[in-house]
Design a protein around this motif. Structure first.
Motif, PDB file in Angstrom:
ATOM      1  N   GLY A 465      40.296 -28.939  -5.140  1.00  0.00           N
ATOM      2  CA  GLY A 465      40.706 -29.347  -3.799  1.00  0.00           C
ATOM      3  C   GLY A 465      39.697 -28.906  -2.763  1.00  0.00           C
ATOM      4  O   GLY A 465      39.381 -29.644  -1.813  1.00  0.00           O
ATOM      5  N   ARG A 466      39.148 -27.694  -2.948  1.00  0.00           N
ATOM      6  CA  ARG A 466      38.129 -27.202  -2.025  1.00  0.00           C
ATOM      7  C   ARG A 466      36.869 -28.069  -2.106  1.00  0.00           C
ATOM      8  O   ARG A 466      36.237 -28.352  -1.073  1.00  0.00           O
ATOM      9  CB  ARG A 466      37.810 -25.743  -2.362  1.00  0.00           C
ATOM     10  CG  ARG A 466      37.060 -25.034  -1.265  1.00  0.00           C
ATOM     11  CD  ARG A 466      37.231 -23.521  -1.332  1.00  0.00           C
ATOM     12  NE  ARG A 466      36.690 -22.939  -2.546  1.00  0.00           N
ATOM     13  CZ  ARG A 466      37.399 -22.214  -3.411  1.00  0.00           C
ATOM     14  NH1 ARG A 466      38.693 -22.010  -3.210  1.00  0.00           N
ATOM     15  NH2 ARG A 466      36.830 -21.701  -4.471  1.00  0.00           N
ATOM     16  N   ALA A 467      36.517 -28.514  -3.305  1.00  0.00           N
ATOM     17  CA  ALA A 467      35.354 -29.398  -3.460  1.00  0.00           C
ATOM     18  C   ALA A 467      35.552 -30.712  -2.707  1.00  0.00           C
ATOM     19  O   ALA A 467      34.628 -31.224  -2.073  1.00  0.00           O
ATOM     20  CB  ALA A 467      35.100 -29.669  -4.944  1.00  0.00           C
ATOM     21  N   LEU A 468      36.755 -31.251  -2.777  1.00  0.00           N
ATOM     22  CA  LEU A 468      37.030 -32.504  -2.070  1.00  0.00           C
ATOM     23  C   LEU A 468      36.959 -32.303  -0.562  1.00  0.00           C
ATOM     24  O   LEU A 468      36.515 -33.194   0.181  1.00  0.00           O
ATOM     25  CB  LEU A 468      38.403 -33.046  -2.479  1.00  0.00           C
ATOM     26  CG  LEU A 468      38.620 -33.321  -3.977  1.00  0.00           C
ATOM     27  CD1 LEU A 468      39.939 -34.050  -4.197  1.00  0.00           C
ATOM     28  CD2 LEU A 468      37.470 -34.100  -4.577  1.00  0.00           C
ATOM     29  N   GLN A 469      37.386 -31.138  -0.087  1.00  0.00           N
ATOM     30  CA  GLN A 469      37.299 -30.858   1.341  1.00  0.00           C
ATOM     31  C   GLN A 469      35.836 -30.712   1.775  1.00  0.00           C
ATOM     32  O   GLN A 469      35.466 -31.156   2.870  1.00  0.00           O
ATOM     33  CB  GLN A 469      38.083 -29.596   1.690  1.00  0.00           C
ATOM     34  CG  GLN A 469      38.103 -29.275   3.176  1.00  0.00           C
ATOM     35  CD  GLN A 469      38.745 -30.377   4.009  1.00  0.00           C
ATOM     36  OE1 GLN A 469      39.592 -31.130   3.512  1.00  0.00           O
ATOM     37  NE2 GLN A 469      38.324 -30.496   5.260  1.00  0.00           N
ATOM     38  N   SER A 545      37.700 -40.786  -7.592  1.00  0.00           N
ATOM     39  CA  SER A 545      37.647 -41.686  -6.440  1.00  0.00           C
ATOM     40  C   SER A 545      37.084 -40.974  -5.225  1.00  0.00           C
ATOM     41  O   SER A 545      36.287 -41.532  -4.469  1.00  0.00           O
ATOM     42  CB  SER A 545      39.053 -42.224  -6.126  1.00  0.00           C
ATOM     43  OG  SER A 545      39.547 -42.990  -7.190  1.00  0.00           O
ATOM     44  N   TYR A 546      37.485 -39.715  -5.041  1.00  0.00           N
ATOM     45  CA  TYR A 546      36.996 -38.959  -3.892  1.00  0.00           C
ATOM     46  C   TYR A 546      35.560 -38.511  -4.105  1.00  0.00           C
ATOM     47  O   TYR A 546      34.742 -38.530  -3.170  1.00  0.00           O
ATOM     48  CB  TYR A 546      37.892 -37.743  -3.639  1.00  0.00           C
ATOM     49  CG  TYR A 546      38.199 -37.566  -2.181  1.00  0.00           C
ATOM     50  CD1 TYR A 546      39.277 -38.210  -1.593  1.00  0.00           C
ATOM     51  CD2 TYR A 546      37.392 -36.778  -1.370  1.00  0.00           C
ATOM     52  CE1 TYR A 546      39.558 -38.075  -0.247  1.00  0.00           C
ATOM     53  CE2 TYR A 546      37.660 -36.630  -0.030  1.00  0.00           C
ATOM     54  CZ  TYR A 546      38.739 -37.270   0.534  1.00  0.00           C
ATOM     55  OH  TYR A 546      38.995 -37.134   1.863  1.00  0.00           O
ATOM     56  N   MET A 547      35.231 -38.105  -5.327  1.00  0.00           N
ATOM     57  CA  MET A 547      33.858 -37.678  -5.594  1.00  0.00           C
ATOM     58  C   MET A 547      32.886 -38.846  -5.538  1.00  0.00           C
ATOM     59  O   MET A 547      31.672 -38.642  -5.390  1.00  0.00           O
ATOM     60  CB  MET A 547      33.770 -36.979  -6.948  1.00  0.00           C
ATOM     61  CG  MET A 547      34.445 -35.614  -6.986  1.00  0.00           C
ATOM     62  SD  MET A 547      33.883 -34.470  -5.684  1.00  0.00           S
ATOM     63  CE  MET A 547      32.156 -34.262  -6.113  1.00  0.00           C
ATOM     64  N   GLU A 548      33.405 -40.061  -5.629  1.00  0.00           N
ATOM     65  CA  GLU A 548      32.513 -41.219  -5.466  1.00  0.00           C
ATOM     66  C   GLU A 548      31.978 -41.283  -4.037  1.00  0.00           C
ATOM     67  O   GLU A 548      30.853 -41.740  -3.810  1.00  0.00           O
ATOM     68  CB  GLU A 548      33.248 -42.511  -5.834  1.00  0.00           C
ATOM     69  CG  GLU A 548      32.344 -43.719  -5.998  1.00  0.00           C
ATOM     70  CD  GLU A 548      31.394 -43.607  -7.178  1.00  0.00           C
ATOM     71  OE1 GLU A 548      30.440 -44.404  -7.232  1.00  0.00           O
ATOM     72  OE2 GLU A 548      31.599 -42.738  -8.054  1.00  0.00           O
TER      73      GLU A 548
END
Length: 599
Positions: A465-469, A545-548
């Motif tokens: 979650g921190r990576a996505l933020q 999807s978010y890391m894309e």
């Protein structure tokens, strides 16, 4: 003379063919190999990553029903001489006089139509389409149901009219008893395809309908009206079965007060029981809250909305409500006209959580804490599954909002160090990862994971979650700066200010945060494979999807492109086109990661 003899000879051959073959209505093996099996294979390959255990159960259930209800009807037609099968077009094995090829057609047709229905309706949350028809606002649904029932009754009456009672109407009468027309794509697409296949077969003389049992009407050359109606009727029945199954599951998922425990593959008896539940028993308030949560998700996060379609049952509903809570809180606090009102909203959410987690079983305190919230927000907050969520991450989320608030109440950047950045990302995003996985494990009916593995996965989910933020922060540097916020640590900036730092340096600092995101992603992505199987694909799709977005940003940095364009020349946040998101989601569910090997 010769011409006359040729005509007479041709007529004699046609009559002989009718007498020998009667009605030939079957797809021989070579036709299945060319027309039906390839379609089934293509749909299977496309849908393989998306199919859940419930989907497979649905397919098997509907095929079983289709075979059971079709065998008596088809057997009667054959025994009555309306259809017949010459030995040279069938393999030989029969069941109740029905050749194996025809039995296989029952299976393959149901399989294809059901797969198509699953594909077209994968994103749909059927629970939000349930309606309490006893309410005044839903009376139109009751009218539509009564209209459908009337049309069905009229069709039955039509089949009993004199012109349908003679031999010429035999075939049509038996079909029309089954038919109530619905122009759904899931009905018409396979129907049109089978009409074309049937036309080719009739044109080649593969089969024909016995003279004296048909109406003699053609939809187009070579396609008998009976054949057209047959395929329309059977596909309609399969589609109805699909939607009836989905409707039954939606009822089971939507109303835990009515059905306290629902297995992963509900029994036919439980499905029927749900369909017999009076709509007056539906909790319309709960349905409206779920709808509001889904609307928020669809509007605010395309990546998580895409991922939500992969989750099933009550887990999906709970995740939607959790996201709705987070989004409602963020919007009310962020959009407050001044710092005082923003702090008031934080205090209201704190009071709400205090009441929600109070040991008292009375809901009076909870209802009091919701006073003053907008109706849409209140409908979501009332449904937040607090009994399935640990309280600490929710309170920490509010701490993240307090950090945001400090941007407007202090003259200096509250994100001074790398530790401050980590703390902020933990509050607003790692908490969400922990909450999501708490719901995943709560709904894990198999309980296949041990406590140690569960704790490791939840910790990994928080870090992810921190990576996505961090990805969010990298993408939004420019838009955040416009509202006076900068999440790049002040110690990284020249003179501690974004304004005094060069554009080139800012790009490198954005890359530094993005690299932190990729580092966490590479360390924790394998933990996804240790999650319960029923939730693994959904989490993988959400992360990929978010890391894309991160990959898009990384590509732009490497190629010296502007980071602040949405794409297609439009200024705004960097985003991933819809088709690419779908491809990424499909690849993620297939176990294929990303597009860049080192990322």
């Amino acid at each position: 003379m010769t011409s006359t003899n040729q005509i007479g000879s041709s007529s004699a051959l046609e009559e002989l063919n009718v007498r020998l073959c009667g009605s030939v209505r079957i797809l021989p093996p070579e036709h299945h190999a060319v027309y039906t099996i390839p379609v089934a294979v293509v749909l299977s390959v496309v849908l393989k990553p998306l199919l859940t255990r419930l989907d497979l159960y649905k397919i098997c259930f509907l095929i079983t029903v289709a075979v059971i209800y079709t065998i008596p009807w088809d057997s009667y037609l054959i025994r009555s001489g309306i259809w017949s099968y010459p030995p040279d077009v069938i393999l030989g094995p029969k069941l109740f006089s029905i050749p194996a090829e025809e039995l296989f057609f029952f299976v393959i047709q149901t399989y294809i139509t059901t797969l198509l229905q699953i594909l077209l309706n994968k994103p749909v949350l059927f629970a939000v389409h349930l309606q309490n028809e006893a309410l005044p606002a839903s009376r139109h649904l009751l009218v539509k149901r009564r209209t459908g029932q009337t049309i069905f009754a009229l069709l039955i009456g039509l089949s009993l009219l004199p012109q349908f009672r003679n031999a010429e109407g035999t075939y049509m009468k038996l079909i029309i008893l089954w038919l109530r027309l619905k122009t759904w794509l899931v009905i018409w697409l396979p129907t049109l395809y089978l009409w074309i296949v049937d036309t080719l077969a009739l044109k080649r003389g593969t089969w024909s309908i016995t003279s004296g049992t048909k109406l003699g009407i053609h939809v187009w050359p070579h396609l008998e009206i009976e054949e057209a109606v047959f395929f329309l009727a059977t596909n309609t029945l399969v589609a109805w079965g699909c939607f009836a199954f989905d409707n039954a599951v939606a009822i089971l998922d939507a109303f835990p007060d009515q059905f306290s425990s629902v297995p992963g593959t509900p029994s036919p008896l439980l499905l029927i029981k749900s369909l017999l539940l009076p709509t007056s028993s539906y909790d319309q308030k709960r349905l409206q809250g779920i709808q509001k949560g889904l609307d928020v998700l669809a509007k605010k996060s395309r990546s998580f909305y895409l991922a939500s379609g992969v989750f099933n049952g009550r887990l999906r509903i709970d995740l939607i409500l959790l996201y709705g809570f987070c989004r409602v809180a963020d919007d009310l606090i962020d959009d407050a006209p001044n710092a005082k009102e923003a702090q008031d909203w934080i205090d209201r959410f704190t009071a709400y959580l205090n009441a929600a987690y109070a040991k008292s079983e009375s809901r009076q305190g909870l209802q009091t804490s919701l006073e003053g919230f907008p109706p849409d927000a209140r409908s979501i907050l009332e449904l937040l599954p607090v009994d399935r969520l640990p309280p600490k991450p929710l309170y920490e989320l509010l701490e993240g909002f307090k950090i945001d608030l400090r941007f407007s109440t202090q003259d200096e950047n509250p994100i001074k160090t790398s530790a401050d950045l980590k703390r902020y990302a933990t509050c607003v995003a790692a908490t969400i990862g922990e909450l999501c996985l708490s719901l995943v494990y709560y709904h894990d009916t198999d309980h296949a994971s041990g406590d140690d593995k569960k704790e490791r996965c939840i910790a990994a989910g928080a870090r992810m979650g921190r990576a996505l933020q961090y990805t969010n922060i990298t993408r939004d540097v420019t838009t955040d700066a416009k509202v006076g916020r900068c999440y790049i640590p002040a110690e990284w900036l020249r003179n501690g200010s974004l304004k005094t730092t060069s554009e080139t340096d800012i790009v490198q600092l954005r890359k530094r945060i993005l690299d932190m995101a990729f580092s966490i992603y590479s360390e924790e992505r394998d933990a996804i494979e240790d999650l319960p199987s029923y939730a693994r694909d959904g989490i993988r799709v959400a992360v990929e999807s978010y890391m894309e977005i991160a990959r898009v940003l990384d590509h732009r940095i490497q190629h010296g492109e502007n980071l602040d364009f949405a794409g297609g020349g439009k200024k705004g946040k960097a985003s991933v086109p819809k088709l690419r998101r779908l491809i990424v989601g499909w690849r993620a569910m297939s176990g294929i990661r990303g597009h860049t090997g080192d990322r």
